[in-house]
Design a protein around this motif. Structure first.
Motif, PDB file in Angstrom:
ATOM      1  N   GLN A   1     -26.866  26.591  20.120  1.00 32.21           N
ATOM      2  CA  GLN A   1     -27.385  25.886  21.349  1.00 32.21           C
ATOM      3  C   GLN A   1     -28.627  26.543  21.811  1.00 32.21           C
ATOM      4  O   GLN A   1     -28.741  27.831  21.950  1.00 32.21           O
ATOM      5  CB  GLN A   1     -26.527  25.631  22.497  1.00 32.21           C
ATOM      6  CG  GLN A   1     -25.200  25.126  22.126  1.00 32.21           C
ATOM      7  CD  GLN A   1     -24.030  25.471  23.155  1.00 32.21           C
ATOM      8  OE1 GLN A   1     -23.685  26.571  23.343  1.00 32.21           O
ATOM      9  NE2 GLN A   1     -23.401  24.394  23.715  1.00 32.21           N
TER      10      GLN A   1
ATOM     11  N   HIS B   1     -24.908  17.539  14.933  1.00 36.67           N
ATOM     12  CA  HIS B   1     -26.095  17.796  15.750  1.00 36.67           C
ATOM     13  C   HIS B   1     -26.703  16.779  16.704  1.00 36.67           C
ATOM     14  O   HIS B   1     -26.439  15.762  16.699  1.00 36.67           O
ATOM     15  CB  HIS B   1     -27.138  18.260  14.646  1.00 36.67           C
ATOM     16  CG  HIS B   1     -27.863  17.291  13.906  1.00 36.67           C
ATOM     17  ND1 HIS B   1     -28.766  16.325  14.284  1.00 36.67           N
ATOM     18  CD2 HIS B   1     -27.316  16.305  12.683  1.00 36.67           C
ATOM     19  CE1 HIS B   1     -28.796  15.340  13.329  1.00 36.67           C
ATOM     20  NE2 HIS B   1     -28.302  15.463  12.430  1.00 36.67           N
TER      21      HIS B   1
ATOM     22  N   THR C   1     -21.263  27.508  16.344  1.00 37.72           N
ATOM     23  CA  THR C   1     -22.256  26.897  17.204  1.00 37.72           C
ATOM     24  C   THR C   1     -23.401  27.234  17.595  1.00 37.72           C
ATOM     25  O   THR C   1     -23.505  28.344  17.841  1.00 37.72           O
ATOM     26  CB  THR C   1     -21.431  26.082  18.265  1.00 37.72           C
ATOM     27  OG1 THR C   1     -20.260  25.635  18.008  1.00 37.72           O
ATOM     28  CG2 THR C   1     -22.303  25.427  19.350  1.00 37.72           C
TER      29      THR C   1
ATOM     30  N   SER D   1     -33.549  20.336  24.396  1.00 38.60           N
ATOM     31  CA  SER D   1     -32.367  21.031  23.803  1.00 38.60           C
ATOM     32  C   SER D   1     -31.908  20.660  22.462  1.00 38.60           C
ATOM     33  O   SER D   1     -32.247  19.522  21.863  1.00 38.60           O
ATOM     34  CB  SER D   1     -31.129  20.873  24.847  1.00 38.60           C
ATOM     35  OG  SER D   1     -30.954  19.480  25.053  1.00 38.60           O
TER      36      SER D   1
ATOM     37  N   SER E   1     -31.379  19.953  14.365  1.00 40.92           N
ATOM     38  CA  SER E   1     -31.005  21.437  15.227  1.00 40.92           C
ATOM     39  C   SER E   1     -30.129  22.407  14.039  1.00 40.92           C
ATOM     40  O   SER E   1     -30.042  23.274  14.149  1.00 40.92           O
ATOM     41  CB  SER E   1     -30.125  20.991  16.373  1.00 40.92           C
ATOM     42  OG  SER E   1     -28.954  20.450  16.394  1.00 40.92           O
TER      43      SER E   1
ATOM     44  N   GLU F   1     -28.534  21.279  19.658  1.00 43.00           N
ATOM     45  CA  GLU F   1     -27.060  21.875  19.477  1.00 43.00           C
ATOM     46  C   GLU F   1     -26.868  21.574  18.149  1.00 43.00           C
ATOM     47  O   GLU F   1     -26.846  20.268  17.779  1.00 43.00           O
ATOM     48  CB  GLU F   1     -26.232  21.209  20.601  1.00 43.00           C
ATOM     49  CG  GLU F   1     -24.733  21.655  20.413  1.00 43.00           C
ATOM     50  CD  GLU F   1     -23.796  21.361  21.621  1.00 43.00           C
ATOM     51  OE1 GLU F   1     -22.566  21.514  21.510  1.00 43.00           O
ATOM     52  OE2 GLU F   1     -24.343  20.997  22.601  1.00 43.00           O
ATOM     53  N   CYS F   2     -25.886  22.487  17.635  1.00 42.01           N
ATOM     54  CA  CYS F   2     -25.493  22.072  16.236  1.00 42.01           C
ATOM     55  C   CYS F   2     -23.977  22.698  16.163  1.00 42.01           C
ATOM     56  O   CYS F   2     -23.908  23.945  16.390  1.00 42.01           O
ATOM     57  CB  CYS F   2     -26.362  22.693  15.142  1.00 42.01           C
ATOM     58  SG  CYS F   2     -25.679  22.425  13.236  1.00 42.01           S
ATOM     59  N   SER F   3     -23.015  22.120  15.701  1.00 44.02           N
ATOM     60  CA  SER F   3     -21.735  22.572  15.313  1.00 44.02           C
ATOM     61  C   SER F   3     -21.203  22.272  13.922  1.00 44.02           C
ATOM     62  O   SER F   3     -21.473  21.095  13.474  1.00 44.02           O
ATOM     63  CB  SER F   3     -20.780  21.955  16.270  1.00 44.02           C
ATOM     64  OG  SER F   3     -21.023  22.254  17.776  1.00 44.02           O
TER      65      SER F   3
END
Length: 220
Positions: free
Chosen positions: A119, A94, A117, A104, A72, A106-108
């Motif tokens: 999403q 991720h 971030t 879904s 992600s 998500e990566c931060s």
């Protein structure tokens, strides 16, 4: 007047008849499916393996499908944040979930004095009308210390919020961009905090919006 109880012996013929009828229907359905070739790509065990488009609110394939990026974090542009003067710090985290026509991402990622971030949710369950109601309500009455506005040309519908709780010596800005586009719900969050920084509300807003545009492009 109470009816006498029905004995198990009286029920048995009806039970047998019901079971036979069920088996007959199942046999007919199986024969029809076999003759028509089934409803999709299947393996030898009969389990659907191909991506199946559509969701509860969508009969046709959406523009976005799970699996476009393996990681992600590939959907974000970290170099753009570093060019703003925030060097990367640590390793991004991720998570990807793929469940056929839903999924879904998500990566931060952390930077010096900043964080990012991204999403995304495929085959979003939200009604576009509900998203637009939330958008209109947020813009009309944003939370305390927050500005909000619509974003044009970004997906089907989009808006931003920027929270500013800094003071004369410290910066604390959080920009969030929300996007709804066909079968994808997307959010980017960019935070900047620290002493002696010269980052403005407009800087963080533009950065969050740019990341949202990048995500849409890379997830198509």
């Amino acid at each position: 007047m109470d009816r006498p109880p029905v004995s198990s012996g009286n029920r048995l013929p009806w039970v047998i008849a019901a079971v036979c009828a069920t088996l007959l229907v199942a046999t007919v359905v199986f024969a029809v499916v076999a003759l028509t070739g089934g409803g999709g790509s299947t393996n030898t065990a009969g389990t659907t393996t191909a991506y199946q488009p559509g969701g509860p609110l969508r009969e046709k394939p959406g523009r976005y499908q799970p699996g476009k990026v393996a990681n992600s974090c590939e959907a974000l542009d970290f170099s753009a944040i570093e060019k703003m003067g925030f060097p990367a710090k640590g390793k991004p985290v991720h998570e990807e979930r793929n469940a056929g026509n839903t999924g879904s991402l998500e990566c931060s990622a952390d930077f010096e004095n900043a964080s990012l971030t991204g999403q995304a949710a495929y085959e979003a369950q939200d009604d576009p009308g509900i998203f637009d109601e939330l958008k209109a309500g947020t813009i009309a009455t944003p939370p305390a210390n927050t500005t909000a506005g619509a974003i044009s040309g970004l997906g089907g519908s989009a808006y931003f919020t920027v929270e500013d709780i800094g003071n004369a010596t410290s910066t604390y800005l959080t920009a969030v961009v929300e996007v709804f586009d066909e079968n994808l719900r997307l959010r980017t969050t960019f935070k900047v905090s620290g002493l002696g920084l010269h980052t403005t509300r407009e800087d963080v807003r533009k950065a969050a919006e740019a990341q949202a545009r990048t995500m849409l492009d890379r997830l198509r």
